[in-house]
Enzyme design. Structure first.
Site, mmCIF file in Angstrom:
data_model
loop_
_atom_site.group_PDB
_atom_site.id
_atom_site.type_symbol
_atom_site.label_atom_id
_atom_site.label_comp_id
_atom_site.label_asym_id
_atom_site.label_seq_id
_atom_site.Cartn_x
_atom_site.Cartn_y
_atom_site.Cartn_z
ATOM 1 N N GLY A 187 60.076 57.904 49.830
ATOM 2 C CA GLY A 187 59.597 56.833 48.965
ATOM 3 C C GLY A 187 60.587 56.526 47.867
ATOM 4 O O GLY A 187 61.761 56.877 47.938
ATOM 5 N N ASN A 188 60.101 55.859 46.828
ATOM 6 C CA ASN A 188 60.953 55.527 45.692
ATOM 7 C C ASN A 188 60.120 55.545 44.416
ATOM 8 O O ASN A 188 58.931 55.857 44.444
ATOM 9 C CB ASN A 188 61.629 54.163 45.899
ATOM 10 C CG ASN A 188 60.633 53.056 46.158
ATOM 11 O OD1 ASN A 188 59.817 52.720 45.297
ATOM 12 N ND2 ASN A 188 60.682 52.481 47.355
ATOM 13 N N ARG A 189 60.738 55.187 43.303
ATOM 14 C CA ARG A 189 60.104 55.359 42.000
ATOM 15 C C ARG A 189 59.248 54.170 41.556
ATOM 16 O O ARG A 189 58.710 54.176 40.458
ATOM 17 C CB ARG A 189 61.180 55.612 40.932
ATOM 18 C CG ARG A 189 62.003 56.867 41.166
ATOM 19 C CD ARG A 189 63.049 57.044 40.078
ATOM 20 N NE ARG A 189 63.921 58.175 40.332
ATOM 21 C CZ ARG A 189 63.637 59.435 39.995
ATOM 22 N NH1 ARG A 189 62.494 59.700 39.395
ATOM 23 N NH2 ARG A 189 64.475 60.413 40.254
ATOM 24 N N SER A 190 59.125 53.154 42.368
ATOM 25 C CA SER A 190 58.395 51.958 41.944
ATOM 26 C C SER A 190 56.914 52.265 41.696
ATOM 27 O O SER A 190 56.236 52.866 42.530
ATOM 28 C CB SER A 190 58.510 50.862 43.000
ATOM 29 O OG SER A 190 57.727 49.744 42.632
ATOM 30 N N ALA B 86 59.148 47.397 46.217
ATOM 31 C CA ALA B 86 60.369 48.126 46.547
ATOM 32 C C ALA B 86 60.198 48.678 47.965
ATOM 33 O O ALA B 86 59.585 49.724 48.171
ATOM 34 C CB ALA B 86 60.612 49.255 45.548
#
Length: 419
Positions: free
Chosen positions: A215-218, A281
């Site tokens: 995943g990512n930090r969004s 994102a």
């Protein structure tokens, strides 16, 4: 329509005077029900003069009229602005210790609440839990704006402007039933009235096994702000989201998790949309295979052998480019208008803006919102810095550092001009 305007005891109570005037000038029959503490900020005489009706805070005034039951029963809409932390807590727990909380218990019409308080109070887990509880019960929550509070404080917790709250009220009244979806109707007003909008938000999650994902930090905050402002301006909004944030009033949420799920939902919802805003994102890659069971840290060894502690190798495959796919699918048509978001850090090959211009050319979208990311920037915060680019134009609109609501407003200003 009969509208009850509840006013709790916060400094933002003064803004409710303008909301009252907007509602009254639109032809609504407005009854103001303040809390006792609200009268410390705006007096009873002001409310009575602006509404043309007597104003009470307790259940004992005009007792023969049974106001604690009648007002809620007869209302077409109850809007509480500002809704303080105290009022949210009392409403979430079903207390009935003044006229306003009694009205909230007896109302069977749509209810809109606009939280407003200091940032620390708004972000406290208790307040967030109360907001989540009310939202689950069908209350339409209007997220607070970020900006100047009392004193020198700034941050999320500011009451949105009366015009935005009025637009939300009109949309909820147009739908005419408590909770659920609030599509745009004939009573919807604002510069985006009659427009269909799809917004994506949050970071996609690509499963690796039943426990882990890539995943990512969004956080989804910017996408939610884009959706909320579009709804406040009169649009019919579908929010395709991976985030668990409270859904803005007047917005229909479609929950997804992966990039493939988001692509399917966006193409389905965007078929009849006027505007698609890709604020999510989206992961560029996903694991080629998803393990059926949790991947163990140490692999089992043959009897008498040494355990295999090597790290697994994860093969990746490319996810579809949803933004480019939207542009390709519309062909020579100019609809839907496509807005992309690009998170950039800048590197030795170019600045944030240079990378953004290259991406705009490559993607072919109508508008690209380039936001600077990095430690303490954009992801998870309430402030953003963006550069808004338009296809076919060398100009750039620089916004920020500013609240994500302000960024959303600037984006819709640009989109409105194109529409």
């Amino acid at each position: 329509m009969k509208v009850v305007l509840g006013v709790a005891g916060g400094i933002a109570a003064y803004k409710a005077c303008s909301l009252l005037r907007l509602l009254s000038e639109a032809g609504h029959d407005v009854t103001v029900v303040p809390t006792a503490s609200a009268l410390h900020f705006v007096g009873e005489a002001t409310w009575a003069a602006l509404s043309g009706k007597p104003v009470h805070t307790d259940v004992w005034s005009d007792i023969t009229e049974v106001p604690h039951v009648r007002i809620g029963q007869e209302a077409d809409l109850v809007v509480v602005a500002p809704a303080t932390a105290d009022l949210l807590a009392r409403a979430a727990t079903g207390q009935a210790d003044d006229l306003l909380t009694n009205v909230l218990l007896t109302a069977r019409c749509p209810v809109v609440m606009a939280p407003a308080m200091h940032t620390e109070m708004y972000e406290h887990p208790a307040t967030q839990a109360n907001i989540a509880t009310l939202s689950e019960r069908g209350v339409h929550i209007v997220p607070p704006a970020s900006g100047r509070l009392t004193g020198q404080d700034t941050g999320p917790g500011r009451l949105p402007e009366p015009a935005e709250l009025f637009a939300v009220c009109e949309r909820v009244l147009a739908q005419g039933s408590p909770g659920g979806e609030v599509p745009a109707g004939p009573a919807a007003r604002g510069p985006l009235a009659g427009r269909r909008v799809v917004v994506t938000a949050g970071g996609t999650r690509e499963p690796l096994d039943p426990v882990r994902y890539l995943g990512n930090r969004s956080s989804g905050k910017q996408g939610y702000a884009v959706a909320a402002v579009a709804a406040a301006r009169g649009a019919e909004v579908v929010l395709v989201t991976t985030s668990g944030l409270p859904v803005p009033a007047g917005v229909r949420a479609v929950p997804v998790e992966t990039a493939l799920e988001m692509a399917a939902a966006v193409h389905a919802a965007g078929a009849e949309a006027d505007v698609v805003v890709m604020a999510a994102a989206v992961a560029d890659f996903r694991p080629a295979e998803v393990a059926a069971h949790k991947i163990k840290k140490t692999h089992a060894a043959a009897p008498g052998g040494t355990p295999d502690e090597s790290a697994p190798v994860v093969a990746l495959v490319r996810n579809p480019d949803i933004l480019a796919g939207l542009v390709a699918a519309r062909g020579a048509s100019s609809s839907p208008l496509v807005v992309g978001f690009a998170a950039e850090t800048g590197d030795e090959d170019g600045t944030v803006l240079e990378h953004g211009r290259a991406k705009l050319e490559r993607k072919g979208c109508d508008v690209l919102v380039v936001n600077e990311v990095g430690p303490g920037k954009a992801f998870g915060t309430d402030v953003n810095t963006v550069h808004v680019l338009r296809r076919g134009s060398d100009g750039v609109l620089d916004v920020g550092p500013a609240s994500k609501d302000a960024v959303a407003g600037a984006v819709w200003d640009v989109v409105g001009d194109l529409l």
